[in-house]
Scaffold this motif. Structure first.
Motif, PDB file in Angstrom:
ATOM      1  N   PHE A  22       4.777  65.734  29.915  1.00  0.00           N
ATOM      2  CA  PHE A  22       3.736  65.438  28.941  1.00  0.00           C
ATOM      3  C   PHE A  22       3.954  66.241  27.663  1.00  0.00           C
ATOM      4  O   PHE A  22       3.932  65.701  26.567  1.00  0.00           O
ATOM      5  CB  PHE A  22       2.336  65.735  29.490  1.00  0.00           C
ATOM      6  CG  PHE A  22       1.346  65.843  28.375  1.00  0.00           C
ATOM      7  CD1 PHE A  22       0.900  64.719  27.720  1.00  0.00           C
ATOM      8  CD2 PHE A  22       0.951  67.081  27.901  1.00  0.00           C
ATOM      9  CE1 PHE A  22       0.044  64.817  26.641  1.00  0.00           C
ATOM     10  CE2 PHE A  22       0.092  67.189  26.829  1.00  0.00           C
ATOM     11  CZ  PHE A  22      -0.361  66.050  26.203  1.00  0.00           C
ATOM     12  N   PHE A  23       4.148  67.559  27.800  1.00  0.00           N
ATOM     13  CA  PHE A  23       4.331  68.390  26.614  1.00  0.00           C
ATOM     14  C   PHE A  23       5.585  67.968  25.847  1.00  0.00           C
ATOM     15  O   PHE A  23       5.574  67.911  24.620  1.00  0.00           O
ATOM     16  CB  PHE A  23       4.392  69.876  26.993  1.00  0.00           C
ATOM     17  CG  PHE A  23       3.046  70.471  27.234  1.00  0.00           C
ATOM     18  CD1 PHE A  23       2.188  70.754  26.187  1.00  0.00           C
ATOM     19  CD2 PHE A  23       2.608  70.744  28.518  1.00  0.00           C
ATOM     20  CE1 PHE A  23       0.927  71.294  26.406  1.00  0.00           C
ATOM     21  CE2 PHE A  23       1.358  71.292  28.754  1.00  0.00           C
ATOM     22  CZ  PHE A  23       0.516  71.567  27.695  1.00  0.00           C
ATOM     23  N   ALA A  26       4.968  64.924  23.867  1.00  0.00           N
ATOM     24  CA  ALA A  26       4.077  65.196  22.737  1.00  0.00           C
ATOM     25  C   ALA A  26       4.773  66.030  21.657  1.00  0.00           C
ATOM     26  O   ALA A  26       4.168  66.334  20.630  1.00  0.00           O
ATOM     27  CB  ALA A  26       2.825  65.919  23.228  1.00  0.00           C
ATOM     28  N   ILE A  28       5.766  69.135  22.006  1.00  0.00           N
ATOM     29  CA  ILE A  28       5.304  70.517  22.098  1.00  0.00           C
ATOM     30  C   ILE A  28       6.253  71.285  23.009  1.00  0.00           C
ATOM     31  O   ILE A  28       6.454  70.886  24.163  1.00  0.00           O
ATOM     32  CB  ILE A  28       3.865  70.585  22.648  1.00  0.00           C
ATOM     33  CG1 ILE A  28       2.905  69.816  21.728  1.00  0.00           C
ATOM     34  CG2 ILE A  28       3.423  72.033  22.832  1.00  0.00           C
ATOM     35  CD1 ILE A  28       1.518  69.621  22.312  1.00  0.00           C
ATOM     36  N   GLY A  78      -7.151  64.459  18.416  1.00  0.00           N
ATOM     37  CA  GLY A  78      -5.846  64.814  18.961  1.00  0.00           C
ATOM     38  C   GLY A  78      -5.963  65.794  20.109  1.00  0.00           C
ATOM     39  O   GLY A  78      -5.299  65.651  21.141  1.00  0.00           O
ATOM     40  N   LEU A  79      -6.815  66.800  19.955  1.00  0.00           N
ATOM     41  CA  LEU A  79      -7.023  67.788  21.010  1.00  0.00           C
ATOM     42  C   LEU A  79      -7.640  67.127  22.244  1.00  0.00           C
ATOM     43  O   LEU A  79      -7.216  67.370  23.367  1.00  0.00           O
ATOM     44  CB  LEU A  79      -7.914  68.922  20.503  1.00  0.00           C
ATOM     45  CG  LEU A  79      -8.224  70.041  21.495  1.00  0.00           C
ATOM     46  CD1 LEU A  79      -6.939  70.721  21.955  1.00  0.00           C
ATOM     47  CD2 LEU A  79      -9.171  71.056  20.857  1.00  0.00           C
ATOM     48  N   LEU A  82      -5.021  65.235  24.027  1.00  0.00           N
ATOM     49  CA  LEU A  82      -4.145  66.148  24.757  1.00  0.00           C
ATOM     50  C   LEU A  82      -4.776  66.528  26.096  1.00  0.00           C
ATOM     51  O   LEU A  82      -4.136  66.447  27.142  1.00  0.00           O
ATOM     52  CB  LEU A  82      -3.899  67.405  23.923  1.00  0.00           C
ATOM     53  CG  LEU A  82      -3.144  68.516  24.633  1.00  0.00           C
ATOM     54  CD1 LEU A  82      -1.790  68.704  23.982  1.00  0.00           C
ATOM     55  CD2 LEU A  82      -3.916  69.812  24.582  1.00  0.00           C
ATOM     56  N   SER A  85      -4.818  63.556  28.522  1.00  0.00           N
ATOM     57  CA  SER A  85      -3.475  63.294  29.053  1.00  0.00           C
ATOM     58  C   SER A  85      -3.077  64.317  30.110  1.00  0.00           C
ATOM     59  O   SER A  85      -2.412  63.974  31.090  1.00  0.00           O
ATOM     60  CB  SER A  85      -2.454  63.291  27.921  1.00  0.00           C
ATOM     61  OG  SER A  85      -2.719  62.234  27.035  1.00  0.00           O
ATOM     62  N   LEU A  86      -3.482  65.559  29.927  1.00  0.00           N
ATOM     63  CA  LEU A  86      -3.184  66.575  30.934  1.00  0.00           C
ATOM     64  C   LEU A  86      -3.937  66.282  32.226  1.00  0.00           C
ATOM     65  O   LEU A  86      -3.392  66.459  33.322  1.00  0.00           O
ATOM     66  CB  LEU A  86      -3.514  67.970  30.412  1.00  0.00           C
ATOM     67  CG  LEU A  86      -2.548  68.502  29.354  1.00  0.00           C
ATOM     68  CD1 LEU A  86      -3.071  69.793  28.753  1.00  0.00           C
ATOM     69  CD2 LEU A  86      -1.163  68.701  29.955  1.00  0.00           C
TER      70      LEU A  86
END
Length: 115
Positions: A22-23, A26, A28, A78-79, A82, A85-86
């Motif tokens: 996931f990260f 994204a 990240i 966006g946060l 995130l 999605s986590l």
């Protein structure tokens, strides 16, 4: 900047890989480890994702502080995406509930929990 991400020690390699993917998707850079130690006797504890942001936390403060203006709403969306999605990445964990926690460590340690 690489962020540190800790999952509960009981997390499987597949769950750890799902969070890491996931990260990565994204954009990240994250060091994802299953290293958060908890103890319980006979109780299945909720899953846990702890994200430690040591530098650049101004982004997060802007998201929370500016949630009322146009830019703040975009950052907040966006946060929120995130965090959602986590939660999806951890869907396969045995416990039905869990929590994402963001720790901001810039002199003062602040934790924000997203249960």
């Amino acid at each position: 900047m690489t962020i540190e991400v800790s999952l509960e020690r009981e997390a499987s390699a597949a769950e750890q890989a799902a969070v890491a993917r996931f990260f990565e998707s994204a954009g990240i850079e994250a060091d994802v480890q299953a290293d958060y130690i908890r103890r319980s006797i006979g109780v299945l504890l909720p899953w846990l994702i702890v994200i430690v942001v040591a530098a650049g936390a101004k982004f997060l403060w802007a998201a929370l502080g500016g949630a009322g203006d146009e830019a703040g709403r975009d950052i907040w969306k966006g946060l929120r995406g995130l965090i959602t999605s986590l939660y999806e990445a951890r869907r396969s964990y045995r416990a039905p509930e869990g929590m994402v926690s963001i720790i901001i460590d810039e002199g003062k340690r602040v934790e924000i929990r997203f249960p």
